[in-house]
Scaffold this motif. Sequence first.
Motif, PDB file in Angstrom:
ATOM      1  N   THR A  16       0.768  -1.102  -0.167  1.00 33.79           N
ATOM      2  CA  THR A  16       0.088  -0.212   0.074  1.00 33.79           C
ATOM      3  C   THR A  16       0.982   1.187   0.067  1.00 33.79           C
ATOM      4  O   THR A  16       2.143   1.325   0.375  1.00 33.79           O
ATOM      5  N   SER A  17       0.216   2.220  -0.550  1.00 30.13           N
ATOM      6  CA  SER A  17       0.916   3.730  -0.360  1.00 30.13           C
ATOM      7  C   SER A  17       0.196   4.342   1.037  1.00 30.13           C
ATOM      8  O   SER A  17      -1.018   4.242   1.164  1.00 30.13           O
ATOM      9  N   PRO A  18       0.998   5.011   1.682  1.00 27.17           N
ATOM     10  CA  PRO A  18       0.800   5.723   2.871  1.00 27.17           C
ATOM     11  C   PRO A  18      -0.283   6.958   2.628  1.00 27.17           C
ATOM     12  O   PRO A  18      -0.786   7.665   3.501  1.00 27.17           O
ATOM     13  N   LEU A  19      -0.248   7.441   1.221  1.00 25.81           N
ATOM     14  CA  LEU A  19      -0.979   8.651   1.063  1.00 25.81           C
ATOM     15  C   LEU A  19      -2.431   8.366   0.553  1.00 25.81           C
ATOM     16  O   LEU A  19      -2.699   7.828  -0.475  1.00 25.81           O
ATOM     17  N   PRO A  20      -3.395   8.841   1.369  1.00 28.16           N
ATOM     18  CA  PRO A  20      -4.702   8.502   0.791  1.00 28.16           C
ATOM     19  C   PRO A  20      -4.992   9.685  -0.423  1.00 28.16           C
ATOM     20  O   PRO A  20      -4.466  10.478  -0.697  1.00 28.16           O
ATOM     21  N   VAL A  21      -6.334   9.290  -0.988  1.00 24.15           N
ATOM     22  CA  VAL A  21      -6.796   9.935  -2.129  1.00 24.15           C
ATOM     23  C   VAL A  21      -8.232  10.159  -1.640  1.00 24.15           C
ATOM     24  O   VAL A  21      -9.106   9.464  -1.177  1.00 24.15           O
ATOM     25  N   ALA A  22      -8.662  11.462  -1.598  1.00 27.91           N
ATOM     26  CA  ALA A  22      -9.977  12.075  -1.668  1.00 27.91           C
ATOM     27  C   ALA A  22     -10.601  12.164  -2.948  1.00 27.91           C
ATOM     28  O   ALA A  22     -10.035  12.919  -3.734  1.00 27.91           O
ATOM     29  N   LEU A  23     -11.950  11.668  -3.118  1.00 32.22           N
ATOM     30  CA  LEU A  23     -12.477  12.000  -4.447  1.00 32.22           C
ATOM     31  C   LEU A  23     -13.888  12.773  -4.245  1.00 32.22           C
ATOM     32  O   LEU A  23     -14.494  12.377  -3.305  1.00 32.22           O
ATOM     33  N   LEU A  76     -11.496  15.517   6.141  1.00 30.52           N
ATOM     34  CA  LEU A  76      -9.971  14.904   5.941  1.00 30.52           C
ATOM     35  C   LEU A  76      -9.411  14.924   7.456  1.00 30.52           C
ATOM     36  O   LEU A  76      -8.690  13.765   7.773  1.00 30.52           O
ATOM     37  N   GLN A  77      -9.420  15.790   8.085  1.00 26.63           N
ATOM     38  CA  GLN A  77      -8.433  15.914   9.425  1.00 26.63           C
ATOM     39  C   GLN A  77      -9.306  14.904  10.457  1.00 26.63           C
ATOM     40  O   GLN A  77      -8.699  14.426  11.214  1.00 26.63           O
ATOM     41  N   ASP A  82      -5.288  13.804   6.252  1.00 26.71           N
ATOM     42  CA  ASP A  82      -4.575  15.126   5.989  1.00 26.71           C
ATOM     43  C   ASP A  82      -2.964  15.108   6.418  1.00 26.71           C
ATOM     44  O   ASP A  82      -2.548  14.856   7.256  1.00 26.71           O
ATOM     45  N   PRO A  83      -2.242  15.073   4.953  1.00 25.27           N
ATOM     46  CA  PRO A  83      -2.554  15.587   3.543  1.00 25.27           C
ATOM     47  C   PRO A  83      -2.834  14.334   2.958  1.00 25.27           C
ATOM     48  O   PRO A  83      -2.900  13.059   3.199  1.00 25.27           O
ATOM     49  N   ALA A  84      -3.543  14.944   1.709  1.00 28.58           N
ATOM     50  CA  ALA A  84      -4.294  13.615   0.678  1.00 28.58           C
ATOM     51  C   ALA A  84      -3.850  14.455  -0.782  1.00 28.58           C
ATOM     52  O   ALA A  84      -3.533  15.368  -1.028  1.00 28.58           O
ATOM     53  N   VAL A  85      -3.957  13.217  -1.542  1.00 28.53           N
ATOM     54  CA  VAL A  85      -4.079  13.713  -2.810  1.00 28.53           C
ATOM     55  C   VAL A  85      -5.699  13.961  -3.305  1.00 28.53           C
ATOM     56  O   VAL A  85      -6.651  13.218  -2.653  1.00 28.53           O
ATOM     57  N   LEU A  86      -6.006  15.120  -4.046  1.00 26.21           N
ATOM     58  CA  LEU A  86      -7.502  15.338  -4.258  1.00 26.21           C
ATOM     59  C   LEU A  86      -7.751  15.013  -5.588  1.00 26.21           C
ATOM     60  O   LEU A  86      -7.098  15.299  -6.421  1.00 26.21           O
ATOM     61  N   LEU A  87      -8.967  14.338  -5.901  1.00 23.28           N
ATOM     62  CA  LEU A  87      -9.357  14.012  -7.200  1.00 23.28           C
ATOM     63  C   LEU A  87     -10.826  14.769  -7.280  1.00 23.28           C
ATOM     64  O   LEU A  87     -11.741  13.865  -6.613  1.00 23.28           O
ATOM     65  N   ARG A 102      -6.090  27.407  -0.942  1.00 26.17           N
ATOM     66  CA  ARG A 102      -6.224  27.970   0.324  1.00 26.17           C
ATOM     67  C   ARG A 102      -5.353  27.532   1.338  1.00 26.17           C
ATOM     68  O   ARG A 102      -4.989  28.002   2.214  1.00 26.17           O
ATOM     69  N   HIS A 103      -5.290  26.145   1.213  1.00 24.38           N
ATOM     70  CA  HIS A 103      -4.562  25.274   2.451  1.00 24.38           C
ATOM     71  C   HIS A 103      -3.380  24.279   1.638  1.00 24.38           C
ATOM     72  O   HIS A 103      -3.860  23.047   1.552  1.00 24.38           O
ATOM     73  N   PRO A 104      -2.530  24.808   0.868  1.00 23.37           N
ATOM     74  CA  PRO A 104      -1.672  23.863   0.126  1.00 23.37           C
ATOM     75  C   PRO A 104      -1.083  22.611   0.831  1.00 23.37           C
ATOM     76  O   PRO A 104      -0.640  21.756   0.195  1.00 23.37           O
ATOM     77  N   GLN A 105      -0.993  23.012   2.174  1.00 25.73           N
ATOM     78  CA  GLN A 105      -0.156  21.919   3.145  1.00 25.73           C
ATOM     79  C   GLN A 105      -1.150  20.570   3.228  1.00 25.73           C
ATOM     80  O   GLN A 105      -0.742  19.554   3.539  1.00 25.73           O
ATOM     81  N   THR A 106      -2.259  20.847   2.904  1.00 22.18           N
ATOM     82  CA  THR A 106      -3.281  19.657   2.969  1.00 22.18           C
ATOM     83  C   THR A 106      -3.635  18.931   1.636  1.00 22.18           C
ATOM     84  O   THR A 106      -3.771  17.748   1.695  1.00 22.18           O
TER      85      THR A 106
END
Length: 262
Positions: A16-23, A76-77, A82-87, A102-106
């Motif tokens: 798995t990848s540790p970075l989540p994806v939000a759709l 997300l938080q 958080d942080p995530a990839v957004l799609l 607005r919140h690039p760190q997210t």
Amino acid sequence: MLLNVIERTPEPTATTSPLPVALLHGLFGRARNLGFVQRRLAATRRTLAMDLRNHGASPHGPMSYPIMADDVRETLQHHAADPAVLLGHSMGGKTSMMLALRHPQTVKALIVVDIAPGRGGFSSLDLPQGLEKLVFPPALDLHGANDLLRPLIPNDAVRQLMVQNIRLGDNPGWAIGLTDILAAFPALMDWPALPEDACYTGPTLFIRGEDSPYVQPDNYPAMQRLFPNHRLESIAGAGHWVHADAPQRFSELVEQFLAQHG
């Protein structure tokens, strides 16, 4: 506002990848509209498909892109994603762009589907008049809901999109925050004014349907200014619902981008 989330994760034995994806879905959609993409991505990474406010099973309230971006960030938080990839597709794409600005760190990376940072994006829905005044019968099934909407929405694809927003069975009605959506419609068609230095420098992929009018050359300057580290891909034979019209090619582009940046 905490949004309703459909979460899918890899099997325990998967790499798995540790970075989540939000759709994030488009106007009058819901989280499950991106189910095909989510299932593919969930083979190797945690995925969270969200119902944006006034849609699906999420709460209702006033809408604007800054407000919806804050909803996504809070959600997300809350889910420790958080942080995530957004799609994001269409309205969800504008919401994703707003959150990144607005919140690039997210936002570790950004995928924007068939929408640009500018005015427009929903005119093909040809939003019918009278939806909020629709009189529902005492009980309603799926066939009846189609018949009820047909005089207002003759287009089959748009009608199918709207039918999913009706509460069926006894005491039927709109399951979505239709009053809030209609009140916000001019703002959803538009794009908010931003500070002159607004910029998201993270990796960004714009995917457009070649047959869709929503990303045009006159959008390119704003895309370059706001998202200087972006790439634009067009999918032949696809319209606005790119992920449905060309699911294989769409998934390939997303997975290649994630392999590089996600």
